[in-house]
Scaffold this motif. Structure first.
Motif, PDB file in Angstrom:
ATOM      1  N   LYS A 184     -12.831   5.183  14.641  1.00  0.00           N
ATOM      2  CA  LYS A 184     -13.092   6.313  13.735  1.00  0.00           C
ATOM      3  C   LYS A 184     -11.940   7.306  13.774  1.00  0.00           C
ATOM      4  O   LYS A 184     -11.509   7.800  12.733  1.00  0.00           O
ATOM      5  N   ARG A 185     -11.441   7.573  14.990  1.00  0.00           N
ATOM      6  CA  ARG A 185     -10.378   8.563  15.097  1.00  0.00           C
ATOM      7  C   ARG A 185      -9.110   8.082  14.392  1.00  0.00           C
ATOM      8  O   ARG A 185      -8.483   8.829  13.635  1.00  0.00           O
ATOM      9  N   ARG A 186      -8.756   6.822  14.609  1.00  0.00           N
ATOM     10  CA  ARG A 186      -7.503   6.345  14.030  1.00  0.00           C
ATOM     11  C   ARG A 186      -7.569   6.197  12.517  1.00  0.00           C
ATOM     12  O   ARG A 186      -6.543   6.164  11.850  1.00  0.00           O
ATOM     13  N   ILE A 228      -7.672   8.408   6.585  1.00  0.00           N
ATOM     14  CA  ILE A 228      -7.543   7.537   5.416  1.00  0.00           C
ATOM     15  C   ILE A 228      -8.652   7.899   4.433  1.00  0.00           C
ATOM     16  O   ILE A 228      -9.825   7.956   4.807  1.00  0.00           O
ATOM     17  N   ASP A 229      -8.266   8.151   3.192  1.00  0.00           N
ATOM     18  CA  ASP A 229      -9.235   8.527   2.173  1.00  0.00           C
ATOM     19  C   ASP A 229     -10.297   7.428   2.026  1.00  0.00           C
ATOM     20  O   ASP A 229      -9.952   6.250   1.949  1.00  0.00           O
ATOM     21  N   PRO A 230     -11.582   7.800   1.993  1.00  0.00           N
ATOM     22  CA  PRO A 230     -12.641   6.777   1.891  1.00  0.00           C
ATOM     23  C   PRO A 230     -12.487   5.866   0.676  1.00  0.00           C
ATOM     24  O   PRO A 230     -12.858   4.695   0.727  1.00  0.00           O
ATOM     25  N   THR A 231     -11.900   6.395  -0.413  1.00  0.00           N
ATOM     26  CA  THR A 231     -11.750   5.559  -1.602  1.00  0.00           C
ATOM     27  C   THR A 231     -10.741   4.428  -1.362  1.00  0.00           C
ATOM     28  O   THR A 231     -10.773   3.423  -2.053  1.00  0.00           O
ATOM     29  N   VAL A 232      -9.874   4.613  -0.368  1.00  0.00           N
ATOM     30  CA  VAL A 232      -8.912   3.547  -0.051  1.00  0.00           C
ATOM     31  C   VAL A 232      -9.666   2.309   0.436  1.00  0.00           C
ATOM     32  O   VAL A 232      -9.342   1.178   0.087  1.00  0.00           O
ATOM     33  N   CYS A 289      -5.070  -4.229   5.574  1.00  0.00           N
ATOM     34  CA  CYS A 289      -4.059  -3.225   5.960  1.00  0.00           C
ATOM     35  C   CYS A 289      -3.268  -3.635   7.199  1.00  0.00           C
ATOM     36  O   CYS A 289      -2.170  -3.137   7.420  1.00  0.00           O
ATOM     37  N   HIS A 290      -3.863  -4.493   8.022  1.00  0.00           N
ATOM     38  CA  HIS A 290      -3.192  -4.903   9.258  1.00  0.00           C
ATOM     39  C   HIS A 290      -2.709  -6.343   9.084  1.00  0.00           C
ATOM     40  O   HIS A 290      -3.499  -7.281   9.177  1.00  0.00           O
ATOM     41  N   GLY A 291      -1.414  -6.491   8.828  1.00  0.00           N
ATOM     42  CA  GLY A 291      -0.861  -7.800   8.524  1.00  0.00           C
ATOM     43  C   GLY A 291      -1.020  -8.804   9.654  1.00  0.00           C
ATOM     44  O   GLY A 291      -0.997 -10.010   9.429  1.00  0.00           O
ATOM     45  N   TYR A 349      -2.639  -6.062  16.168  1.00  0.00           N
ATOM     46  CA  TYR A 349      -2.772  -4.737  15.552  1.00  0.00           C
ATOM     47  C   TYR A 349      -1.590  -3.839  15.898  1.00  0.00           C
ATOM     48  O   TYR A 349      -1.740  -2.730  16.377  1.00  0.00           O
ATOM     49  N   ASP A 350      -0.422  -4.369  15.607  1.00  0.00           N
ATOM     50  CA  ASP A 350       0.820  -3.675  15.850  1.00  0.00           C
ATOM     51  C   ASP A 350       0.981  -2.496  14.882  1.00  0.00           C
ATOM     52  O   ASP A 350       0.650  -2.631  13.710  1.00  0.00           O
ATOM     53  N   ASP A 351       1.505  -1.399  15.396  1.00  0.00           N
ATOM     54  CA  ASP A 351       1.746  -0.252  14.498  1.00  0.00           C
ATOM     55  C   ASP A 351       2.618  -0.645  13.317  1.00  0.00           C
ATOM     56  O   ASP A 351       2.440  -0.158  12.212  1.00  0.00           O
ATOM     57  N   GLN A 352       3.599  -1.517  13.609  1.00  0.00           N
ATOM     58  CA  GLN A 352       4.567  -1.818  12.564  1.00  0.00           C
ATOM     59  C   GLN A 352       4.056  -2.839  11.556  1.00  0.00           C
ATOM     60  O   GLN A 352       4.737  -3.146  10.588  1.00  0.00           O
ATOM     61  N   ALA A 353       2.866  -3.360  11.785  1.00  0.00           N
ATOM     62  CA  ALA A 353       2.311  -4.323  10.832  1.00  0.00           C
ATOM     63  C   ALA A 353       1.309  -3.655   9.897  1.00  0.00           C
ATOM     64  O   ALA A 353       0.604  -4.326   9.151  1.00  0.00           O
ATOM     65  N   ILE A 354       1.225  -2.326   9.946  1.00  0.00           N
ATOM     66  CA  ILE A 354       0.259  -1.614   9.105  1.00  0.00           C
ATOM     67  C   ILE A 354       0.861  -1.332   7.734  1.00  0.00           C
ATOM     68  O   ILE A 354       1.972  -0.822   7.639  1.00  0.00           O
ATOM     69  N   ALA A 355       0.150  -1.678   6.685  1.00  0.00           N
ATOM     70  CA  ALA A 355       0.560  -1.329   5.323  1.00  0.00           C
ATOM     71  C   ALA A 355      -0.682  -1.256   4.457  1.00  0.00           C
ATOM     72  O   ALA A 355      -1.372  -2.254   4.279  1.00  0.00           O
ATOM     73  N   ILE A 356      -0.990  -0.071   3.968  1.00  0.00           N
ATOM     74  CA  ILE A 356      -2.147   0.074   3.082  1.00  0.00           C
ATOM     75  C   ILE A 356      -1.758  -0.502   1.723  1.00  0.00           C
ATOM     76  O   ILE A 356      -0.754  -0.096   1.143  1.00  0.00           O
TER      77      ILE A 356
END
Lengths: 140, 374
Positions: free
Chosen positions: B328-330, B334-338, B353-355, B362-369
């Motif tokens: 929840k914290r992380r 992020i907007d709920p509509t996303v 979102c997590h490639g 769950y690497d930080d660098q693999a995140i892309a919305i």
């Protein structure tokens, strides 16, 4: 073994009686099996009907789990549409014309009827309901 | 009460020292900006800033031995008494007339060097332990990385304070010496006090420095390669399980088994007929096999970041990853509509979102919305 042979015979008979159901052997075998079950349950059962299947599909029995009042909750009211699970994953269309792979794996069909009927109706679907449903989707 | 300056300017700071200084300013600025401000997927840039700062510090240590006069550490080692006398001078507004680093500056240099080095070292411990990246990925546990993170963060704030003090010190001393010390660090030149002649200055020994640098670099490369060759601690390649992918990936993304503890999987698999408000029953043999596989690969058997953070399940909903405090914290910004957008589908579709969701990293660098297609 016995059951399969019987199903094949019934399939052959039903093709003679009502014409080829869906022109896809795997699906026809599933329907034949269901028809056999339906006849076992009700001796006077006269065959599946797409119209009844449509009514069943569009109904909102809401007798199962609260989040899934109807088949259309996930499959949308149009069999041609891509549906969506409650978790947000896409579901390919149910209409056979839009998705020819539909109702061709007996284990899958059995599994999903088992789940979805329980979720929506709170009970198992009857063989007649299942056959009507597939017949309707095959006509779409 | 500034000392009178004559006209002669002498070169105090050699070129390598000046380059060192300003490259350090640049890399620390990049490190601070990406560390304090940038979103998680900027971690790569942050880490490169860390490598740069580390390399610069190593160079500075070598140059402390082989640089020209005022680069050498011997030129700015002062006794406590000299240091106190210098500070007392500042209070009274008097310049102590040091050409190179003065005693207060020396204290600042040692303080900054110690702080910056510790920040770099703890940074690599965090990177190795928590993210399972970098040279220490094979040797540091998540718990150690987590502890190092606290230190890294506190020290980063301390560095901000020290940098502010450093700049303030430069301003004060510049006024006392009537010499722009920041400019001197650019040009390398300072003017001599009137009547003072240029002191004897040892010149640098670039060849010795270069040889030392080459040896250190070779050792670091060899050590780094050995460490980097080690498999990340507590991570493994899970052979694909096609049955799991099919059965548990039908309604949502097939969650990596490391995302929940064994007790959660056990409980969930015992109640598939009422799975989050739906019937997800399986043939008994399949159910038993999948439950065993999930338990055998549950979060307890991994030391990845995700396995560690999701191990603390919500007491109310121990089967939901998305109900954990960490999740929840992380994801609160992020907007709920996303999540409801078509390209994502829902919170449970982590892989949108997590490639690298299927590997459990769950690497930080693999995140892309994903961008919404109209």
């Amino acid at each position: 073994m016995n059951k399969t042979i019987l199903a094949a015979i019934v399939a052959a008979l039903s093709i003679l009686a009502v014409g080829p159901a869906t022109a896809e052997p795997a699906r026809d075998a599933i329907l034949a099996d269901l028809l056999l079950q339906a006849k076992t349950a009700d001796g006077g059962f006269g065959g599946f009907a797409a119209e009844r299947g449509k009514g069943f599909f569009l109904a909102s029995p809401a007798s199962g789990k609260p989040d899934t009042p109807s088949c259309t909750t996930c499959h949308t009211p149009s069999p041609q549409n891509t549906g969506k699970t409650r978790a947000g994953k896409e579901i390919k269309p149910m209409a056979v014309s839009a998705n020819p792979a539909r109702f061709t794996d007996p284990a899958e069909v059995e599994k999903w009827f088992g789940r979805n009927c329980n979720s929506v109706l709170g009970r198992d679907c009857t063989a007649a309901e299942k056959g009507d449903f597939i017949t309707f989707m095959a006509s779409q | 009460m500034s000392a009178e300056k004559g006209g002669t300017a002498v070169r105090i700071w050699d070129l390598p020292l000046r380059l060192f200084h300003w490259l350090l300013v640049l890399s620390i600025s990049v490190g601070a900006a990406t560390g304090f401000l940038a979103p998680a997927w900027w971690l790569g840039v942050h880490v490169w800033a860390g490598y740069a700062v580390g390399a610069l510090i190593v160079f500075r240590l070598i140059w402390a031995a082989y640089g020209s006069e005022y680069s050498r550490v011997a030129s700015f080692l002062f006794s406590p008494r000299e240091t106190i006398a210098h500070l007392a001078g500042i209070v009274r507004g008097r310049s102590s007339g040091h050409l190179g680093h003065n005693p207060a500056g020396a204290v600042m240099i040692f303080g900054l060097a110690a702080l910056v080095s510790t920040i770099v070292v703890t940074g690599f411990i965090v990177l190795g332990g928590q993210e399972k990246h970098g040279v220490l990925a094979g040797v540091v546990s998540y718990a150690t990385g987590h502890a190092a993170r606290e230190i890294h963060q506190v020290l980063a704030f301390a560095l901000l304070a020290l940098v502010a003090a450093h700049v303030a010190g430069v301003v004060v001393e510049s006024r006392l010496e009537s010499e722009n010390l920041a400019l001197a660090m650019l040009t390398g030149r300072k003017r001599l006090a009137a009547g003072r002649s240029a002191p004897k200055m040892r010149s640098s020994r670039p060849l010795a420095a270069l040889v030392t640098l080459a040896i250190v670099a070779a050792l670091a490369t060899a050590g780094g390669a050995t460490l980097a060759g080690m498999p990340p601690l507590g991570l493994r390649d899970l052979p694909p399980n096609p049955v799991y992918a099919k059965e548990c990936g039908a309604c949502h993304h097939a969650f990596h088994p490391s995302l929940l503890p064994a007790a959660s999987w056990d409980g969930m698999m015992a109640h598939l007929d009422d799975h989050f408000g739906e019937d997800a029953s399986l043939p008994e043999a399949t159910r038993v096999a999948l439950a065993a596989w999930l338990v055998a690969n549950a979060s307890e058997t991994w030391d990845s970041e995700a396995a560690n953070v999701f191990r603390r399940v919500s007491p109310d909903e121990p089967w939901r990853i998305t109900a954990t405090r960490y999740w929840k914290r992380r994801h609160q910004n992020i907007d709920p509509t996303v999540f409801t957008a078509k390209a994502v589908g829902g919170k449970a579709n982590c892989n949108a979102c997590h490639g690298d969701a299927s590997s459990g990293r769950y690497d930080d660098q693999a995140i892309a919305i994903p961008k919404e297609k109209s």
